[in-house]
Scaffold this active site. Structure first.
Site, mmCIF file in Angstrom:
data_model
loop_
_atom_site.group_PDB
_atom_site.id
_atom_site.type_symbol
_atom_site.label_atom_id
_atom_site.label_comp_id
_atom_site.label_asym_id
_atom_site.label_seq_id
_atom_site.Cartn_x
_atom_site.Cartn_y
_atom_site.Cartn_z
ATOM 1 N N ASN A 140 12.805 25.447 22.057
ATOM 2 C CA ASN A 140 12.368 23.937 21.250
ATOM 3 C C ASN A 140 13.590 23.065 20.796
ATOM 4 O O ASN A 140 13.042 23.067 19.414
ATOM 5 C CB ASN A 140 11.004 23.689 21.210
ATOM 6 N N GLY A 141 14.292 21.820 20.972
ATOM 7 C CA GLY A 141 14.403 20.495 20.379
ATOM 8 C C GLY A 141 16.213 20.792 21.061
ATOM 9 O O GLY A 141 15.999 20.887 21.945
ATOM 10 N N LYS A 177 4.461 14.791 25.118
ATOM 11 C CA LYS A 177 3.716 13.792 24.286
ATOM 12 C C LYS A 177 4.249 13.720 23.035
ATOM 13 O O LYS A 177 4.187 12.728 22.261
ATOM 14 C CB LYS A 177 2.795 15.053 23.512
ATOM 15 N N LYS A 225 0.030 1.899 28.363
ATOM 16 C CA LYS A 225 -1.253 2.386 28.583
ATOM 17 C C LYS A 225 -0.678 2.318 30.348
ATOM 18 O O LYS A 225 -0.710 3.301 31.048
ATOM 19 C CB LYS A 225 -2.543 1.815 28.460
ATOM 20 N N CYS A 235 9.296 20.066 25.053
ATOM 21 C CA CYS A 235 9.601 21.961 25.726
ATOM 22 C C CYS A 235 8.157 22.007 24.645
ATOM 23 O O CYS A 235 7.803 21.737 23.664
ATOM 24 C CB CYS A 235 10.446 21.995 25.043
ATOM 25 N N GLU A 264 0.354 -3.058 23.230
ATOM 26 C CA GLU A 264 -0.530 -1.319 23.697
ATOM 27 C C GLU A 264 -1.367 -1.365 25.042
ATOM 28 O O GLU A 264 -1.292 -0.285 26.400
ATOM 29 C CB GLU A 264 -1.841 -0.657 22.516
ATOM 30 N N HIS A 300 8.552 -19.766 28.007
ATOM 31 C CA HIS A 300 9.876 -19.795 27.522
ATOM 32 C C HIS A 300 10.549 -18.908 28.942
ATOM 33 O O HIS A 300 12.072 -18.423 28.753
ATOM 34 C CB HIS A 300 9.718 -19.232 26.570
ATOM 35 N N GLU A 318 3.236 3.232 31.676
ATOM 36 C CA GLU A 318 3.120 5.252 31.259
ATOM 37 C C GLU A 318 2.396 5.866 32.360
ATOM 38 O O GLU A 318 2.725 7.039 33.113
ATOM 39 C CB GLU A 318 2.972 5.330 29.756
ATOM 40 N N ARG A 377 3.907 19.365 26.729
ATOM 41 C CA ARG A 377 5.215 18.713 26.229
ATOM 42 C C ARG A 377 6.348 18.517 27.036
ATOM 43 O O ARG A 377 7.308 19.194 26.837
ATOM 44 C CB ARG A 377 5.101 20.180 24.972
ATOM 45 N N TRP A 401 10.906 20.220 28.978
ATOM 46 C CA TRP A 401 11.316 18.636 29.323
ATOM 47 C C TRP A 401 12.797 18.364 29.261
ATOM 48 O O TRP A 401 13.293 18.553 28.140
ATOM 49 C CB TRP A 401 10.460 17.818 28.026
HETATM 50 C C1 AGP Z 1 1.691 6.731 24.212
HETATM 51 O O1 AGP Z 1 0.657 6.269 24.688
HETATM 52 C C2 AGP Z 1 2.665 7.246 23.346
HETATM 53 N N1 AGP Z 1 1.722 8.277 24.198
HETATM 54 C C3 AGP Z 1 4.042 7.465 22.733
HETATM 55 O O2 AGP Z 1 4.253 6.089 23.003
HETATM 56 C C4 AGP Z 1 3.016 7.666 21.552
HETATM 57 O O3 AGP Z 1 2.216 7.031 20.845
HETATM 58 C C5 AGP Z 1 4.470 7.752 20.446
HETATM 59 O O4 AGP Z 1 5.709 8.398 21.281
HETATM 60 C C6 AGP Z 1 4.897 7.929 18.921
HETATM 61 O O5 AGP Z 1 3.688 9.373 19.011
HETATM 62 P P1 AGP Z 1 3.118 9.790 17.515
HETATM 63 O O6 AGP Z 1 2.496 8.962 17.108
HETATM 64 O O7 AGP Z 1 2.998 11.264 17.776
HETATM 65 O O8 AGP Z 1 4.824 9.742 16.324
#
Ligand code: AGP
Length: 624
Positions: free
Chosen positions: A112-113, A619, A501, A2, A497, A520, A504, A27, A76
């Protein structure tokens, strides 16, 4: 999680709010809304589901909602599905709350929260004849403010203070009271919120890019603090209602850095910024020249004595930041001969483990607001451990609360999928490893390693120059159902990683596997033409991983391999080879990740997906 904005000043508020929300859409983007007051008139509320464009259209770019004071929100969903009724702003009155129009409510607000005890509070409010139209915790919060405002009749700050004392959870809250035209009141605990002040106008936002176009003069509202905001003025209060004096901070970020700068998506722009921001981050901590190069951590407050004495390191983070930790673990253990454990923050915070006395806990976070990472940091501090934060967002909660802080200079990262912040975090961990190894006497060729680190940005550019090949390859695989990333050691961490990517932003199922583990169980998923991507940057593990890839190939897999230029005869084994420039093997992650970022990006684009705002994500994850 949010985004909220607020404006009061001489301009029309709605266009300013919409523009601010467009910078915060990363957000949350399942619904949006705003409330604007025209002088003493009651607030007009407009809410829409889906992306912000719907709200922009519905309000005729803000023109349909005149007034110079207002609040806005992009959501969100946490409590209650994405719908117009659940969208913010929420109001205190007993109305249907579903649509748009004039609201004769005492209080209207955005949040937000998460309010953890909202069920209990809702029951209490129902006993006081409040009726609820939405499933949100925010509506409960707004009605609680209204309740205290009417019960004690001691003004907005008093009502907010009484509310804060009663709620559990996190919030950045902005509200307007019908009795106070031209004013917005705000309160904050845990969730981020800044207040910008210019001559004759004031702004509220969850993040800097939302107000950067208007002012660089910002105030950070502290935990359990409140603010009264009018045109060009802000007064802060503590829970007792006493005024809190604060100094404004000047934001140094370049406004352009928060724009797309000619790229179609923020993600592509941020991928291309990596050479520059990685160099900025390296230069912040690397001092001297030639043979006198050194990593200088004095700005973090970590002394040489401390560095030499930590018996162990815990690295705690979420998502991509956790992948940085996974990769750094190999480098730290090898270079510094120190025991390192990498933990997911959401697990670490509830583990009943005995942590080693005197250890260092490193929290890695781009936003500095991730709820689990913040909780893990607090837990580590409570246990008496020294904490170091590696953070991108200046003055964020994690940066402020950690004992020591090492900033990455990635600048504003807007795309939900992290790229440049990840790369900056990684080089910070490499620099830490070198500094630790030096102080602990476990390294030879310290200066050479630093020189090698400084070559990374140029080499990143070379990888980016080759992006058309990846684009071509992606066009063949947009229908892929599953993709496997395999590697060993550092290469396995890179795979983690690369796979995230892919998932997501392209919505293609993918898994990262330690190459030796495939047989395995997981190898049964390999079918004709399943794409298997092997990361092959480690000399002594190359043949092992190639063998594992061949096992997949014999079962029908199509193989892509990433390795260093001219090093191996990789093309004898794989169907499609991608080369990165040679670099010391500890640091290959900085280069090998780029083709994987590009592959995920191009696959997402070829599927016509929203690259920067993938479904169901936000984000910064400021809820548990
Ligand atoms: C990765 O592309 C994501 N957006 C997510 O995994 C992110 O790295 C994670 O939520 C951690 O966020 P931060 O670095 O703001 O703590």
């Amino acid at each position: 999680m949010c985004g909220i904005v607020g404006y009061v000043g001489g301009k029309q508020a709605a266009p300013v709010l919409l523009q601010g929300l467009s910078k915060l859409e990363y957000r949350g983007y399942d619904s949006a809304g705003l409330a604007v007051r025209n002088g003493e008139d009651p607030a007009v509320v407009v809410k829409t589901t889906g992306k912000l464009n719907n709200l922009i259209e519905k309000t005729d770019e803000g023109r349909a909602v005149p007034g110079t004071c207002g609040i806005g929100h992009t959501r969100w969903a946490t409590h209650g599905a994405p719908s117009r009724t659940n969208a913010h702003p929420h109001v205190s009155g007993n109305c249907s709350g579903s649509g748009s129009g004039v609201v004769e409510s005492e209080v209207v607000g955005v949040h937000n929260g998460i309010i953890e005890n909202f069920q209990e509070l809702k029951a209490k409010m129902e006993r006081h004849d409040y009726r609820f139209y939405s499933e949100t915790d925010t509506e409960v919060l707004i009605k609680l403010v209204d309740y205290y405002y009417n019960k004690y009749k001691m003004g907005p700050i008093d009502a907010l203070a009484k509310t804060i004392v009663r709620v559990r959870g996190s919030y950045a809250l902005a509200v307007m009271f019908s009795d106070y035209p031209g004013k917005i009141f705000a309160a904050r605990k845990e969730s981020p919120m800044i207040i910008g002040v210019n001559e004759g106008e004031s702004f509220i936002a969850s993040d800097v890019p939302a107000i950067l176009q208007h002012t660089r003069n910002v105030y950070y509202i502290g935990n359990l603090e409140m603010a009264e905001i009018s045109a060009g003025e802000v007064t802060f209060y503590n829970l007792d209602g006493d005024v809190v004096e604060k100094e404004a901070t000047t934001i140094e970020w370049d406004a352009e850095a928060a724009e797309k700068g000619g790229y179609e998506h923020f993600m592509m722009k941020e991928i291309h910024e990596q050479p520059r921001v990685v160099m900025d981050t390296l230069k912040k901590y690397i001092k001297g020249e030639g043979e006198k190069l050194s990593v200088d951590l004095s700005e973090t407050g970590l002394t040489k004595e401390m560095i030499a004495s930590f018996p162990a390191i815990y690295i705690v983070a979420c998502g991509s930041a956790w992948h940085v930790g996974m990769e750094a673990q190999y480098v730290l253990e090898e270079m510094c001969d120190i025991q390192v454990r990498v933990e997911l923050a959401s697990e670490f915070r509830y583990r009943k483990n005995r942590l080693q006395t005197g250890a260092l806990v490193i929290i890695i976070s781009q936003s500095g607001e991730t709820a689990d990472s913040l909780a893990a940091l607090r837990m580590a501090k409570e246990k008496g451990l020294t904490t170091l934060a590696i953070v991108n967002v200046l003055d964020s909660s994690i940066a402020r609360e950690a004992d020591h802080c090492m900033y990455t200079l990635a600048g504003p990262e807007i795309s939900v999928a992290t790229t440049k912040a990840y790369s900056c975090q990684l080089v910070c961990m490499f620099m830490l490893a070198l500094a630790f190894a030096k102080e602990r006497g476990t390294i030879e060729g310290y200066e050479n390693y630093i020189s090698e680190l400084l070559t990374i940005p140029e080499k990143m550019k070379k990888v980016l120059d080759d992006k058309e090949r990846i684009q071509w390859f992606a066009s063949k695989y947009s229908n892929a159902r599953d993709i496997f990333f395999i590697g060993r050691g550092i290469d396995y961490a890179i795979c983690l990683e690369g796979s995230l990517k892919m998932k997501e932003i392209s919505y293609i199922h993918s898994e990262a596997y330690a190459a030796g583990e495939m047989k395995h169980g997981t190898i049964s998923l390999i079918e004709d033409q399943t794409l298997v991507i092997g990361v092959l940057t480690q000399n002594d593990l190359y043949e092992k991983t190639i063998s594992n890839m061949m096992e997949c190939k014999s079962r029908g897999a199509y193989l892509m391999g990433i390795t260093a230029y001219g090093k191996y005869d990789v093309e004898d084994s794989v169907n499609f080879a991608v080369y990165i420039p040679k670099v010391d093997e500890h640091f290959t992650g900085s280069l090998a990740i780029i083709p994987l970022q590009l592959l995920a990006y191009y696959l997402s684009v070829s599927k016509g997906l929203d690259v920067d705002k993938p479904r169901n994500l936000a984000k910064s994850v400021t809820v548990e």
